[in-house]
Design a protein around this motif. Sequence first.
Motif, PDB file in Angstrom:
ATOM      1  N   ARG A  98       0.806  -1.229   0.000  1.00 49.21           N
ATOM      2  CA  ARG A  98       0.000   0.000   0.000  1.00 49.21           C
ATOM      3  C   ARG A  98       0.838   1.278   0.000  1.00 49.21           C
ATOM      4  O   ARG A  98       0.444   2.258  -0.597  1.00 49.21           O
ATOM      5  N   VAL A  99       1.951   1.293   0.721  1.00 48.68           N
ATOM      6  CA  VAL A  99       2.608   2.600   0.928  1.00 48.68           C
ATOM      7  C   VAL A  99       3.992   2.762   0.297  1.00 48.68           C
ATOM      8  O   VAL A  99       4.511   3.868   0.285  1.00 48.68           O
ATOM      9  N   CYS A 100       4.603   1.687  -0.220  1.00 51.03           N
ATOM     10  CA  CYS A 100       5.947   1.868  -0.796  1.00 51.03           C
ATOM     11  C   CYS A 100       5.887   2.778  -2.019  1.00 51.03           C
ATOM     12  O   CYS A 100       4.928   2.710  -2.790  1.00 51.03           O
ATOM     13  N   PRO A 172       8.030   0.308  12.078  1.00 52.33           N
ATOM     14  CA  PRO A 172       8.365  -0.798  11.172  1.00 52.33           C
ATOM     15  C   PRO A 172       9.778  -1.365  11.339  1.00 52.33           C
ATOM     16  O   PRO A 172       9.979  -2.569  11.140  1.00 52.33           O
ATOM     17  N   SER A 173      10.751  -0.517  11.730  1.00 49.00           N
ATOM     18  CA  SER A 173      12.109  -1.066  11.887  1.00 49.00           C
ATOM     19  C   SER A 173      12.127  -2.063  13.044  1.00 49.00           C
ATOM     20  O   SER A 173      12.603  -3.202  12.904  1.00 49.00           O
ATOM     21  N   SER A 174      11.562  -1.666  14.198  1.00 50.41           N
ATOM     22  CA  SER A 174      11.559  -2.566  15.357  1.00 50.41           C
ATOM     23  C   SER A 174      10.671  -3.785  15.111  1.00 50.41           C
ATOM     24  O   SER A 174      10.996  -4.894  15.529  1.00 50.41           O
ATOM     25  N   PHE A 191       9.446  -1.902  23.569  1.00 52.58           N
ATOM     26  CA  PHE A 191       9.017  -0.805  24.445  1.00 52.58           C
ATOM     27  C   PHE A 191       8.598   0.372  23.560  1.00 52.58           C
ATOM     28  O   PHE A 191       9.423   0.915  22.821  1.00 52.58           O
ATOM     29  N   GLU A 192       7.322   0.748  23.616  1.00 49.86           N
ATOM     30  CA  GLU A 192       6.808   1.826  22.759  1.00 49.86           C
ATOM     31  C   GLU A 192       6.289   2.968  23.630  1.00 49.86           C
ATOM     32  O   GLU A 192       5.561   2.747  24.598  1.00 49.86           O
ATOM     33  N   ALA A 193       6.660   4.205  23.248  1.00 50.02           N
ATOM     34  CA  ALA A 193       6.264   5.371  24.052  1.00 50.02           C
ATOM     35  C   ALA A 193       4.758   5.643  23.989  1.00 50.02           C
ATOM     36  O   ALA A 193       4.161   6.082  24.967  1.00 50.02           O
ATOM     37  N   LEU A 194       4.144   5.403  22.833  1.00 50.91           N
ATOM     38  CA  LEU A 194       2.715   5.711  22.677  1.00 50.91           C
ATOM     39  C   LEU A 194       1.859   4.549  23.182  1.00 50.91           C
ATOM     40  O   LEU A 194       2.390   3.493  23.535  1.00 50.91           O
ATOM     41  N   GLY A 198       3.198   0.512  16.226  1.00 51.56           N
ATOM     42  CA  GLY A 198       3.113   0.642  14.762  1.00 51.56           C
ATOM     43  C   GLY A 198       3.852   1.864  14.240  1.00 51.56           C
ATOM     44  O   GLY A 198       4.087   1.988  13.050  1.00 51.56           O
ATOM     45  N   GLY A 199       4.227   2.801  15.133  1.00 48.86           N
ATOM     46  CA  GLY A 199       4.975   3.988  14.700  1.00 48.86           C
ATOM     47  C   GLY A 199       4.137   4.819  13.740  1.00 48.86           C
ATOM     48  O   GLY A 199       2.916   4.954  13.909  1.00 48.86           O
ATOM     49  N   VAL A 200       4.795   5.338  12.717  1.00 53.07           N
ATOM     50  CA  VAL A 200       4.112   6.196  11.751  1.00 53.07           C
ATOM     51  C   VAL A 200       2.929   5.464  11.105  1.00 53.07           C
ATOM     52  O   VAL A 200       1.949   6.085  10.701  1.00 53.07           O
ATOM     53  N   LEU A 201       3.009   4.155  11.039  1.00 51.28           N
ATOM     54  CA  LEU A 201       1.926   3.397  10.397  1.00 51.28           C
ATOM     55  C   LEU A 201       0.602   3.604  11.126  1.00 51.28           C
ATOM     56  O   LEU A 201      -0.458   3.500  10.523  1.00 51.28           O
ATOM     57  N   PHE A 208      -7.425   6.198   5.579  1.00 54.39           N
ATOM     58  CA  PHE A 208      -7.914   6.069   4.198  1.00 54.39           C
ATOM     59  C   PHE A 208      -6.820   5.600   3.250  1.00 54.39           C
ATOM     60  O   PHE A 208      -7.045   5.301   2.088  1.00 54.39           O
ATOM     61  N   ARG A 209      -5.582   5.544   3.761  1.00 52.44           N
ATOM     62  CA  ARG A 209      -4.475   5.047   2.945  1.00 52.44           C
ATOM     63  C   ARG A 209      -3.965   3.708   3.487  1.00 52.44           C
ATOM     64  O   ARG A 209      -3.521   2.845   2.738  1.00 52.44           O
ATOM     65  N   LEU A 210      -4.032   3.549   4.789  1.00 51.19           N
ATOM     66  CA  LEU A 210      -3.552   2.316   5.417  1.00 51.19           C
ATOM     67  C   LEU A 210      -4.445   2.008   6.621  1.00 51.19           C
ATOM     68  O   LEU A 210      -4.233   2.572   7.697  1.00 51.19           O
ATOM     69  N   VAL A 234       8.498   5.105  27.759  1.00 56.14           N
ATOM     70  CA  VAL A 234       9.383   6.018  27.027  1.00 56.14           C
ATOM     71  C   VAL A 234      10.830   5.643  27.320  1.00 56.14           C
ATOM     72  O   VAL A 234      11.304   5.785  28.461  1.00 56.14           O
ATOM     73  N   GLY A 235      11.521   5.162  26.300  1.00 55.28           N
ATOM     74  CA  GLY A 235      12.948   4.852  26.451  1.00 55.28           C
ATOM     75  C   GLY A 235      13.709   6.126  26.758  1.00 55.28           C
ATOM     76  O   GLY A 235      13.510   7.140  26.113  1.00 55.28           O
ATOM     77  N   GLY A 236      14.589   6.076  27.768  1.00 58.98           N
ATOM     78  CA  GLY A 236      15.304   7.286  28.177  1.00 58.98           C
ATOM     79  C   GLY A 236      14.655   7.921  29.386  1.00 58.98           C
ATOM     80  O   GLY A 236      15.264   8.757  30.059  1.00 58.98           O
ATOM     81  N   GLY A 455      16.418   2.489  10.747  1.00 59.24           N
ATOM     82  CA  GLY A 455      15.217   3.251  10.386  1.00 59.24           C
ATOM     83  C   GLY A 455      15.506   4.739  10.396  1.00 59.24           C
ATOM     84  O   GLY A 455      16.667   5.168  10.306  1.00 59.24           O
ATOM     85  N   ASP A 456      14.460   5.534  10.557  1.00 52.66           N
ATOM     86  CA  ASP A 456      14.588   6.993  10.423  1.00 52.66           C
ATOM     87  C   ASP A 456      15.561   7.598  11.427  1.00 52.66           C
ATOM     88  O   ASP A 456      16.119   8.663  11.169  1.00 52.66           O
ATOM     89  N   ILE A 457      15.769   6.963  12.571  1.00 48.90           N
ATOM     90  CA  ILE A 457      16.667   7.547  13.578  1.00 48.90           C
ATOM     91  C   ILE A 457      18.134   7.459  13.124  1.00 48.90           C
ATOM     92  O   ILE A 457      19.006   8.140  13.658  1.00 48.90           O
ATOM     93  N   ALA A 461      14.254  11.049   7.961  1.00 45.63           N
ATOM     94  CA  ALA A 461      12.958  10.596   7.418  1.00 45.63           C
ATOM     95  C   ALA A 461      13.148   9.915   6.070  1.00 45.63           C
ATOM     96  O   ALA A 461      13.725  10.490   5.147  1.00 45.63           O
ATOM     97  N   ALA A 462      12.711   8.656   5.980  1.00 46.06           N
ATOM     98  CA  ALA A 462      12.886   7.902   4.729  1.00 46.06           C
ATOM     99  C   ALA A 462      11.602   7.146   4.429  1.00 46.06           C
ATOM    100  O   ALA A 462      10.528   7.746   4.402  1.00 46.06           O
ATOM    101  N   THR A 463      11.707   5.838   4.209  1.00 44.27           N
ATOM    102  CA  THR A 463      10.503   5.075   3.837  1.00 44.27           C
ATOM    103  C   THR A 463      10.329   3.872   4.756  1.00 44.27           C
ATOM    104  O   THR A 463      11.263   3.446   5.442  1.00 44.27           O
ATOM    105  N   VAL A 464       9.116   3.320   4.719  1.00 44.35           N
ATOM    106  CA  VAL A 464       8.796   2.149   5.535  1.00 44.35           C
ATOM    107  C   VAL A 464       9.731   1.002   5.176  1.00 44.35           C
ATOM    108  O   VAL A 464      10.326   0.358   6.046  1.00 44.35           O
ATOM    109  N   ILE A 465       9.883   0.774   3.890  1.00 44.78           N
ATOM    110  CA  ILE A 465      10.660  -0.399   3.484  1.00 44.78           C
ATOM    111  C   ILE A 465      12.147  -0.205   3.803  1.00 44.78           C
ATOM    112  O   ILE A 465      12.831  -1.173   4.149  1.00 44.78           O
TER     113      ILE A 465
END
Length: 487
Positions: A98-100, A172-174, A191-194, A198-201, A208-210, A234-236, A455-457, A461-465
């Motif tokens: 769907r998103v690549c 997606p990276s984790s 361990f996820e802060a939110l 799923g992160g950005v996903l 409506f896109r994913l 929250v890590g840290g 990943g993005d860190i 900022a890049a892509t899911v894949i």
Amino acid sequence: MSDAPEKKVMKKTPRTEMPTQAPMLRIQNYLEVALGYTEADAKAEADRCIQCKKPMCRQGCPVEIDIKGFIGQLQKGDLPGAYKVLRDYNSLPAVCGRVCPQETQCEGSCILGKNPDKTGGPVCIGRLERYVADTFAARLAQGDSACLQITGEAACRMERPELKVACIGGGPSSLTVAGYLAALGIKVTVFEALHEVGGVLVYGIPEFRLPKEIVRREVEAMKALGVEFKTNWVGGKAILVNELFDQGYKAVFLGVGAGLPQFMNVPGENNIGVFSANEYLTRVNLGRAYDFPNHDTPIFKADNVAVIGGGNVAMDAARTALRLGAKNVYIVYRRTKDEMPARHEELEHAIEEGVQLKCLCGPLEFVGDENKRLKSIRLQKMCLGEPDASGRCRPVAMEGQTDELEVGLAVIAVGTRPNPILLEATPGLKLTKRGYIEADPETGETSIHGVFAGGDIVTGAATVISAMGAGRKAAKEIARRVLGTDL
Ligand code: FAD
Ligand code: SF4
């Protein structure tokens, strides 16, 4: 009868269209725009693939999926077989389908794309990937024995509860690291802060896109493999990297993304009605503000909305504003439509839905009224100059030429930076000049032994894949270390 595919001849057959909701209907709902291929569509599209001897598509894919292999299985009518090929390379095929940005990746390298007038254009690899993943999931839910056999094979693994690995961040990276290691029987805790994984996903890319159901489905599959998800950590702050080693984790993967919004530093940015895309989209997607008051999170609305930026994030924010009832939504971009980095499909869909492009201009000032409520944006007109380091023409301000755009809401989507919370709380973690984590490109290991990142860190900022590709590399190295074998 031989299983070998017949030699296929290149002939002009147009790409199979993706069925979609009509533009004027879809802006009144938050449901997925692209409806997915039918079986006949998928068969027709798979049959367009000529099964090249040396397929170029594979090199175009950041995780080098055996594209020819999975399409070949589809041509034979073996859907579980096609899924198995995909899953060997990609743990989130329904997401990536769907998103690549396929036009610059696999489909950009497909041989049929070299001469579209004669061939009809590249094979719709992403749409086929989505079809395989969705149809497999549906058949699995109905108890299809061939599908059950494939997931059963994946579940046949040796449990190694003494080998624990932690991932910080649940994007997606984790998720890729967790899926890969769990399949080898290694115990993974994410361990996820939110409050959702799923992160950005889940917090960025709109429903409506994913559809979030797809991400949840993948997360549930990982739970079934024994992955533990700890949300609101929250890590840290709630947990430190060295504490994880003290608790017996053998390696730690940092996949915390780059979610700190970047602002433009122009006057009036703190007026009421100026948002970062990060906050705007998180409220709508994670907080379900599109369904307020059925969900608690409210959202700021206006008849006229400007979104600053030209990438996927800008398109998502603009299309979201339309669905929230805005009458006029403008994309304000300092280059032209041709330089916009958004996926082609997102840009096309945005225009079909009525998003208006205001190119070759950028904000000089966000103008507020006496109550500091945004009422307009003063824009600097631009023209294109020489190409910059990215290869795109540099926008050049046209001295003295300005414009005024009346809007009550502005969403800034001009990029993000790394969030410093975890980075500052991890002594010895080496960062690049731009503040991202320095990691070995092959293994993902950071300056701290046993601590990996991807990943993005790492990339910005890049892509899911690409985040998933980095996760996969790191997971392989972690597995090699903790299992003490060369995989
Ligand atoms: P993320 O997905 O950012 O996940 C990081 C996770 O770590 C988050 O859940 C965050 O809450 C958590 N976290 C952060 N700090 C901590 C901490 N200290 N402790 C614990 N957890 C923490 N890419 C595409 O390929 N196609 C697209 O169409 C596309 N559209 C996009 C649309 C939007 C709106 C955005 C914002 C991005 C889009 N991208 C797209 C980019 C893509 O989503 C990212 O490149 C990808 O998600 C990066 O994955 P990641 O695992 O590195 O990080
Ligand atoms: Fe099929 Fe295109 Fe890949 Fe060739 S390059 S195998 S035609 S998808």
